[in-house]
Design a protein around this motif. Structure first.
Motif, PDB file in Angstrom:
ATOM      1  N   PRO A  21     -71.879  33.228 -22.070  1.00  0.00           N
ATOM      2  CA  PRO A  21     -72.218  33.289 -20.645  1.00  0.00           C
ATOM      3  C   PRO A  21     -70.993  33.073 -19.752  1.00  0.00           C
ATOM      4  O   PRO A  21     -70.882  33.686 -18.686  1.00  0.00           O
ATOM      5  N   LYS A  22     -70.074  32.221 -20.197  1.00  0.00           N
ATOM      6  CA  LYS A  22     -68.842  32.006 -19.426  1.00  0.00           C
ATOM      7  C   LYS A  22     -68.015  33.280 -19.359  1.00  0.00           C
ATOM      8  O   LYS A  22     -67.421  33.595 -18.321  1.00  0.00           O
ATOM      9  N   ASP A  23     -67.956  34.014 -20.472  1.00  0.00           N
ATOM     10  CA  ASP A  23     -67.215  35.273 -20.485  1.00  0.00           C
ATOM     11  C   ASP A  23     -67.815  36.258 -19.490  1.00  0.00           C
ATOM     12  O   ASP A  23     -67.088  36.905 -18.719  1.00  0.00           O
ATOM     13  N   PHE A  27     -66.251  38.100 -16.260  1.00  0.00           N
ATOM     14  CA  PHE A  27     -66.328  39.544 -16.008  1.00  0.00           C
ATOM     15  C   PHE A  27     -66.896  39.812 -14.611  1.00  0.00           C
ATOM     16  O   PHE A  27     -66.399  40.666 -13.876  1.00  0.00           O
ATOM     17  N   PHE A  28     -67.950  39.059 -14.264  1.00  0.00           N
ATOM     18  CA  PHE A  28     -68.587  39.245 -12.958  1.00  0.00           C
ATOM     19  C   PHE A  28     -67.607  38.876 -11.840  1.00  0.00           C
ATOM     20  O   PHE A  28     -67.460  39.628 -10.866  1.00  0.00           O
ATOM     21  N   PHE A  29     -66.959  37.734 -11.975  1.00  0.00           N
ATOM     22  CA  PHE A  29     -66.033  37.285 -10.932  1.00  0.00           C
ATOM     23  C   PHE A  29     -64.880  38.268 -10.767  1.00  0.00           C
ATOM     24  O   PHE A  29     -64.523  38.637  -9.638  1.00  0.00           O
ATOM     25  N   ALA A  30     -64.298  38.701 -11.893  1.00  0.00           N
ATOM     26  CA  ALA A  30     -63.176  39.643 -11.831  1.00  0.00           C
ATOM     27  C   ALA A  30     -63.611  40.961 -11.207  1.00  0.00           C
ATOM     28  O   ALA A  30     -62.900  41.534 -10.363  1.00  0.00           O
ATOM     29  N   GLY A  31     -64.790  41.465 -11.605  1.00  0.00           N
ATOM     30  CA  GLY A  31     -65.289  42.712 -11.038  1.00  0.00           C
ATOM     31  C   GLY A  31     -65.592  42.586  -9.559  1.00  0.00           C
ATOM     32  O   GLY A  31     -65.320  43.502  -8.778  1.00  0.00           O
ATOM     33  N   LYS A 304     -59.125  38.816 -15.312  1.00  0.00           N
ATOM     34  CA  LYS A 304     -59.697  38.379 -16.594  1.00  0.00           C
ATOM     35  C   LYS A 304     -58.669  37.592 -17.397  1.00  0.00           C
ATOM     36  O   LYS A 304     -58.986  36.553 -17.989  1.00  0.00           O
ATOM     37  N   HIS A 305     -57.444  38.103 -17.440  1.00  0.00           N
ATOM     38  CA  HIS A 305     -56.383  37.424 -18.192  1.00  0.00           C
ATOM     39  C   HIS A 305     -56.124  36.039 -17.605  1.00  0.00           C
ATOM     40  O   HIS A 305     -55.966  35.060 -18.347  1.00  0.00           O
ATOM     41  N   ALA A 309     -60.417  35.122 -20.073  1.00  0.00           N
ATOM     42  CA  ALA A 309     -61.544  35.883 -20.616  1.00  0.00           C
ATOM     43  C   ALA A 309     -61.055  36.835 -21.695  1.00  0.00           C
ATOM     44  O   ALA A 309     -59.903  37.282 -21.675  1.00  0.00           O
ATOM     45  N   PRO A 310     -61.905  37.183 -22.646  1.00  0.00           N
ATOM     46  CA  PRO A 310     -61.501  38.096 -23.715  1.00  0.00           C
ATOM     47  C   PRO A 310     -61.421  39.540 -23.219  1.00  0.00           C
ATOM     48  O   PRO A 310     -61.941  39.874 -22.148  1.00  0.00           O
ATOM     49  N   HIS A 311     -60.759  40.385 -24.011  1.00  0.00           N
ATOM     50  CA  HIS A 311     -60.740  41.811 -23.712  1.00  0.00           C
ATOM     51  C   HIS A 311     -62.137  42.378 -23.926  1.00  0.00           C
ATOM     52  O   HIS A 311     -62.943  41.845 -24.684  1.00  0.00           O
ATOM     53  N   GLY A 312     -62.430  43.474 -23.246  1.00  0.00           N
ATOM     54  CA  GLY A 312     -63.700  44.135 -23.455  1.00  0.00           C
ATOM     55  C   GLY A 312     -63.759  44.792 -24.825  1.00  0.00           C
ATOM     56  O   GLY A 312     -62.745  44.953 -25.505  1.00  0.00           O
ATOM     57  N   LEU A 313     -64.953  45.172 -25.225  1.00  0.00           N
ATOM     58  CA  LEU A 313     -65.161  45.828 -26.511  1.00  0.00           C
ATOM     59  C   LEU A 313     -64.476  47.189 -26.527  1.00  0.00           C
ATOM     60  O   LEU A 313     -64.614  47.968 -25.589  1.00  0.00           O
ATOM     61  N   GLU A 314     -63.731  47.478 -27.580  1.00  0.00           N
ATOM     62  CA  GLU A 314     -63.076  48.774 -27.744  1.00  0.00           C
ATOM     63  C   GLU A 314     -63.703  49.520 -28.910  1.00  0.00           C
ATOM     64  O   GLU A 314     -63.831  48.973 -30.004  1.00  0.00           O
ATOM     65  N   ILE A 315     -64.096  50.765 -28.668  1.00  0.00           N
ATOM     66  CA  ILE A 315     -64.644  51.603 -29.738  1.00  0.00           C
ATOM     67  C   ILE A 315     -63.906  52.930 -29.778  1.00  0.00           C
ATOM     68  O   ILE A 315     -64.477  53.978 -30.041  1.00  0.00           O
ATOM     69  N   HIS A 316     -62.609  52.879 -29.482  1.00  0.00           N
ATOM     70  CA  HIS A 316     -61.799  54.086 -29.498  1.00  0.00           C
ATOM     71  C   HIS A 316     -61.671  54.645 -30.907  1.00  0.00           C
ATOM     72  O   HIS A 316     -61.816  53.925 -31.898  1.00  0.00           O
TER      73      HIS A 316
END
Length: 322
Positions: A21-23, A27-31, A304-305, A309-316
């Motif tokens: 939830p903290k992450d 994300f919400f705050f940064a966005g 985020k940095h 906060a962690p990096h977002g999910l990558e599915i490249h």
């Protein structure tokens, strides 16, 4: 090696981060911050763009000539009309959109079930996550966007955010506050698709040609350049995909169009405007949107940095390399 063994080897388990939830709060705050700052900074461009779309006296003008006419007629302060609703509206919308995108991208990747399926369907995952996140974010944005457009398009309507929102709510109620909900999701969902999907695919295109060692040794300048370039291209895509609905949204909030259902009004307004009319103001909007999207991604990652906060999910696609 048998076909069954090959398939078993290639179907790898998902590598999905477990966001707390903290992450998501980060994300919400940064966005929220990146969307608020970028949209508020672009207010003068958006004012001119909206006038070109809805004001007959601005018809056929470009961004420079439109700006000159606006300042000559109403003074330089007119360029900041709607600043309050823009800042507050995109504070709420940006937080919900970015955090929602991270949430739904993770959720849809989990539904895929394995790494190979997720990578193969990554574009559909990006499209779905962007669309669902934007839909819920627009519930927060629509009343404030209606207030902004009314302030910009109707001179003297109100003195600012509170008085404009209060007047619109008092005179029109929920119906008027959400009159633009259908056109706004028609605008914002293609915008979000262009923003997030194009940005993801641009990063993938660049990084796919690099070895893991090269990617790890990229300088901060190189990383910034890749992020900036991807954001600019994503901004162009977002502007083009969402421009027709953006024009219709301005017309609806101005009160234009026949009576009837929203779908009927949109159809009639689109028919009256024609292809050329629907893309009126595209030039300044592309300038605005490329700056918006690029700055948002840069600020989003930076905030985020700073928050840890962690990096977002990558599915490249490169994750399939053995």
């Amino acid at each position: 090696m048998s076909q069954h063994e090959t398939k078993k080897k290639s179907t790898r388990p998902l590598e999905i981060p477990q966001f707390t939830p903290k992450d998501y709060g980060s994300f919400f705050f940064a966005g929220a911050i990146c969307a608020m700052l970028s949209h508020a900074a672009m207010t003068p461009i958006d004012v001119v763009k909206t006038r070109i779309q809805v004001d007959p006296s601005f018809k056929g003008l470009g961004f420079v000539s439109g700006t000159r006419q606006l300042v000559a007629k109403e003074g330089s302060r007119a360029l900041l009309t709607g600043f309050g609703p823009t800042a507050v509206g995109y504070l709420a919308q940006g937080g919900a959109k970015f955090a929602g995108y991270e949430f739904w991208k993770k959720k849809f990747t989990e539904i895929a079930g394995d790494q190979e399926t997720a990578v193969r369907n990554r574009t559909a995952i990006y499209l779905g996550a962007a669309s669902v996140a934007e839909f819920f974010a627009d519930i927060l944005l629509t009343p404030l966007e209606a207030t902004r457009i009314r302030l910009v398009s109707q001179r003297g309507y109100a003195t600012g955010l509170v008085s404009g929102f209060t007047r619109l709510a008092r005179e029109g109620g929920i119906r008027e506050l959400y009159a633009g909900f259908l056109p706004i999701i028609c605008k914002q969902i293609p915008y979000a698709i262009g923003q997030f999907t194009t940005n993801e695919l641009c990063h993938e295109l660049v990084y796919r040609s690099m070895s893991e060692e090269t990617k790890r040794s990229l300088s901060p300048t190189a990383q910034f350049t890749i992020a900036l370039g991807s954001g600019i291209v994503a901004g162009f895509a977002a502007a083009i995909l969402s421009q027709p609905a953006d024009t219709l949204l301005s017309q609806i909030n101005k009160g234009h169009g026949p009576q009837g259902s929203m779908a009927y009004r949109l159809t009639q307004l689109a028919r009256e405007a024609g292809f050329r009319g629907l893309f009126a103001g595209l030039g300044p909007r592309m300038i605005m949107t490329s700056g918006l999207v690029a700055s948002q991604f840069l600020m989003y990652d930076g905030i985020k940095h700073a928050l840890g906060a962690p990096h977002g999910l990558e599915i490249h696609k490169e994750v399939q390399r053995d």
